[in-house]
Every structure is written in structure tokens, then in C-alpha cells.
Scaffold this motif. Structure first.
Motif: not given
Ligand SMILES: Cc1ncc(COP(=O)(O)O)c(C=O)c1O
Length: 404
Positions: A104-108, A179-181, A207-212, A240-243, A249-251
Motif C-alpha cells: 500500500c504505497g511506497a510508505t508501506e 530526493n524529497n525535500p 533505495s526510495d525511487e518514487i520520483y524516478e 505509482l503515486s507520483k508517476t 490509490w496507495r500502490l
């Protein structure tokens, strides 16, 4: 009701693990912004919609009956689509049967990964300023964070400082690129240095690449898992949140060696069982979009950045255009208000009606972020223009507030 006997010490109503961090300041600022009808440039969610085909795919999946639990570690169609995308874009070869876990999201993903790998007392190296979830993630998993600064204004780290943060207790390093922030995109030589340390100390890279896909310059996105010796010690996390502008949706997903995936899947199973099945099916459809989609995503974000950052600079914030993600970290020292970051943001909300995130949310100790404020620009052009116009009046509004 019987009263407690006098010799029993009253125990806190919360467990210790929930006492060492506060509620998310980002979400708190969102609530204050809502109360004042402010433009919210705090929390990282777009005010524009997901692509029509992706939304339609979700409706279709519901109509097609994907309404019960998916396989815990992810619907096969989505895992296959992630494997194809990882091979093409990240150059990571992953077996969807054993190495990919949808959460459920990169968070989980980050929480499940840390639960799978960290024992209480282990140390985790984290660059700061950091995405605010990493601190509580470390505490909830029993890890002790070791902070290593990324230094203003180019956000580079001191290699010696990083080396000094590694010890026999180090179990993992958390990395986030883009990177965030800060908007920093880690360079190949920086990643190589980190990878060498991981190999030398037998440490995992998370490695958190959510903004790739959100990068503005020539810097390529490099997944640290592709560097020598790293495939077997990296968990690549994305989502998929950011892209696809679907933060609700929490994926998210983890790509990890098979033996590590076993642990991640166990933690994930008992945390949430699984991500929403119809949305996973739509996520698989989203990953089928052609490369032109990603080009447009990048062009749109570059336009938003180039539209908004000059407003900030003109308004009096010290800042540079970020290289990636959709945030700008600013320094508020030039306003010379004497206010700390939290009071500054509250006043900004109350006086000109724009919200952002106080910089202390990204630092430990928090005092290191007292002169920083983070803005996000995942907004429609008209929202950014409106916010920019309001911010141009900020200096005067703050001065009026100070003299009244
Ligand atoms: C660095 C980073 N990782 C993870 C997330 C959360 O991603 P998700 O929506 O997939 O949980 C965010 C959201 O702001 C983020 O900035």
C-alpha cells in the motif's frame, strides 16, 4: 468502577514506540491550510487528475469483478508489468514470482522492508534533510538513525562524514533519489561511493525511487541496485503515486532479492494483507502507457518548476531550481523576521493564504531546519500563479503583522 490502587504507577496510555515522534507536521499544516482556505503547497499531492485511461481502467476493473483480495504480494498482472518496467527503465532484472512485492504505497514498502530487515539496536544511516517518514519508520522498527547531512545549496554529502556513520551496528542505509525535500538527483560517483561502503560493511541499501521519472536536467536516474555487488543487498522501492498522479490509490512496490522478499512479504501480509485489487489492475494498465507519457510528465513538471521558482526568489526566499522531484527547499533567513519555520508558515497561511512545510520536519535535531521552508509545485499552472502572486505580498504582510 474500582479505582487503581495507590501503589500502581499510572502508565502512559500510549506505547513507548509512539511517544518519540509527533504527528506529521505536513498533515497538520494541511489541516490549518484547509481552515484558512489557503493554497496548499505543503503536502505532496497534485491538484490535477490522473490520466483518463488510468481512471477508466480502475472503473473497468471494478466492473470486471476484481473486487476481492488479490494475492498478498500483488496481482500477477501488476507484478509482471513492474518487472518489465524495471528491466527497461531501471535496468534491474527481477523475477515477479519471487522478487516483487506490491504494498500500500511506497510508505508501506519502506515500513515492511524495515520490519523485515532491522532488529532493535541496529543502526540505519539516513541522509538529512530527509523525507519525514524515515524517522518514525526507523523508530517503529527499533532502529537507531544515524543522520548524515546533505549540505545546502548543492546538497552534496561529505564522503568522510558518511564513512564515519558506518559501524559494526549499521544494518542499512536509506537513500532517496530524486530526493524529497531537496530535489537532488544523486550522481553516479556518489552512488558508487555509497555502494562501496555497503559492500565493505555488509549493509543493505533501501533505495526510495518514487520520483524516478521526475527529473529536469541531464542527470540520468541510476538505481543503486545496478551497481557492482548491490543486487543482492538492495531493496528498490517505488510506486505509482507520483508517476501517475494517484497518491490516493496507495500502490507501491519493493524489488528485492528472493530471500529478502520472503521477509518483506510476511511483514506486508500482516500489516495490510494487500493493496486494493481493482486499483492494482489499473496500475498494470498505467504501466502500459507509451514512453511519450513519461516525456510529457517531465516536461509538465519542468514547466511548473520554471514558472514557480522565480516567484519564490522574487518574493524573498533563497532557493535554487531543483534537479528532480517536485519540491523546492528554501531558506527564509533573508526575510529577517526572527520567526522560526513553524511560526513563519503559520503566518504565511494566515496572512497571504499559502501553505508550505516547515523545514524542521526534515531534520534531526529539528532545530537545524528552523530557517527552512519546503514548497511543492505539483499543481496546475493557475494554482502556482495564484500562489506566486500571493507570495509576492508576503514580505509586506509579515512586516504589517510584526508592527500590529
Ligand atoms: C520520498 C517519498 N517516498 C515515499 C512517499 C510516499 O509514497 P506513496 O504514496 O507511494 O506511499 C513520498 C510521498 O510524498 C515521498 O516523498
Amino acid at each position: 468502577m474500582p479505582s487503581p490502587s495507590a501503589d500502581i504507577q499510572p502508565r502512559s496510555r500510549l506505547a513507548q514506540r509512539c511517544q518519540y515522534f509527533t504527528e506529521s507536521v505536513i498533515r497538520e499544516m494541511t489541516r490549518i491550510a484547509q481552515k484558512h482556505g489557503a493554497i496548499n503547497l505543503g503536502q505532496g499531492m497534485p491538484d490535477f487528475d490522473a490520466p483518463e485511461v488510468v481512471r477508466e481502467a480502475a472503473c473497468q476493473a471494478i466492473r470486471d469483478g476484481y473486487n476481492q483480495y488479490a494475492i498478498t504480494w500483488g496481482a500477477p498482472a501488476l507484478r509482471r508489468a513492474i518487472a518489465a518496467k524495471a528491466s527497461l527503465f531501471n535496468r534491474i532484472e527481477a523475477d515477479p514470482e519471487t522478487q516483487i512485492t506490491v504494498c500500500c504505497g511506497a510508505t508501506e514498502c519502506m515500513m515492511a522492508t524495515m520490519m523485515a530487515l532491522i532488529d532493535p539496536g541496529d543502526e540505519v544511516v539516513i541522509f538529512q534533510p530527509f523525507y519525514e517518514n524515515y524517522g518514525p519508520d526507523a523508530l517503529l522498527s527499533g532502529a537507531t538513525p544515524r543522520w548524515v547531512p546533505l549540505r545546502w545549496p548543492d546538497w552534496r554529502f561529505d564522503p568522510q562524514e558518511l564513512r564515519n556513520a558506518f559501524s559494526q551496528k549499521t544494518r542499512a542505509i536509506i537513500l532517496n533519489t530524486p530526493n524529497n525535500p531537496t530535489g537532488k538527483v544523486f550522481r553516479r560517483e556518489e552512488l558508487e561511493f555509497i555502494a562501496d561502503l555497503c559492500v565493505e560493511h555488509d549493509v543493505y541499501a533501501l533505495s526510495d525511487e518514487i520520483y524516478e521519472y521526475i527529473r529536469f536536467g541531464d542527470q540520468p536516474h541510476i538505481s543503486i541496485a545496478t551497481l557492482p555487488g548491490m543486487a543482492e543487498r538492495t531493496v528498490t522501492i517505488s510506486g505509482l503515486s507520483k508517476t501517475f498522479s494517484i497518491t490516493g490509490w496507495r500502490l507501491g512496490y519493493c524489488i528485492a532479492p528472493a530471500d529478502v522478499s520472503v521477509g518483506i512479504r510476511k511483514a506486508h501480509d500482516f500489516l495490510t494483507v494487500g493493496a486494493p485489487h481493482p486499483l492494482q489492475m489499473a496500475g498494470a494498465a498505467a504501466l502500459e502507457l507509451p514512453s511519450s507519457y513519461y516525456q510529457k510528465l517531465q516536461d509538465d513538471y519542468r514547466r511548473r518548476r520554471d514558472l514557480f521558482v522565480p516567484y519564490l526568489q522574487q518574493a524573498g526566499f533563497e532557493c535554487e531550481a531543483p534537479e528532480g522531484a517536485y519540491y523546492v527547499m528554501t531558506d527564509i533567513t533573508p526575510f529577517a523576521t526572527g520567526l522560526d519555520d513553524v511560526t513563519f508558515v503559520r503566518r504565511m497561511i494566515e496572512t497571504v493564504g499559502v501553505s508550505a512545510v516547515p523545514g524542521s520536519s526534515f531534520y534531526s535535531p529539528r532545530s537545524e531546519g528552523r530557517q527552512k521552508v519546503r514548497f511543492m509545485f505539483a499543481k496546475k499552472d493557475e494554482t502556482l500563479h495564484a500562489a506566486g502572486q500571493r507570495l509576492l505580498g508576503l514580505r509586506e504582510a509579515l512586516a504589517r503583522g510584526a508592527s500590529s
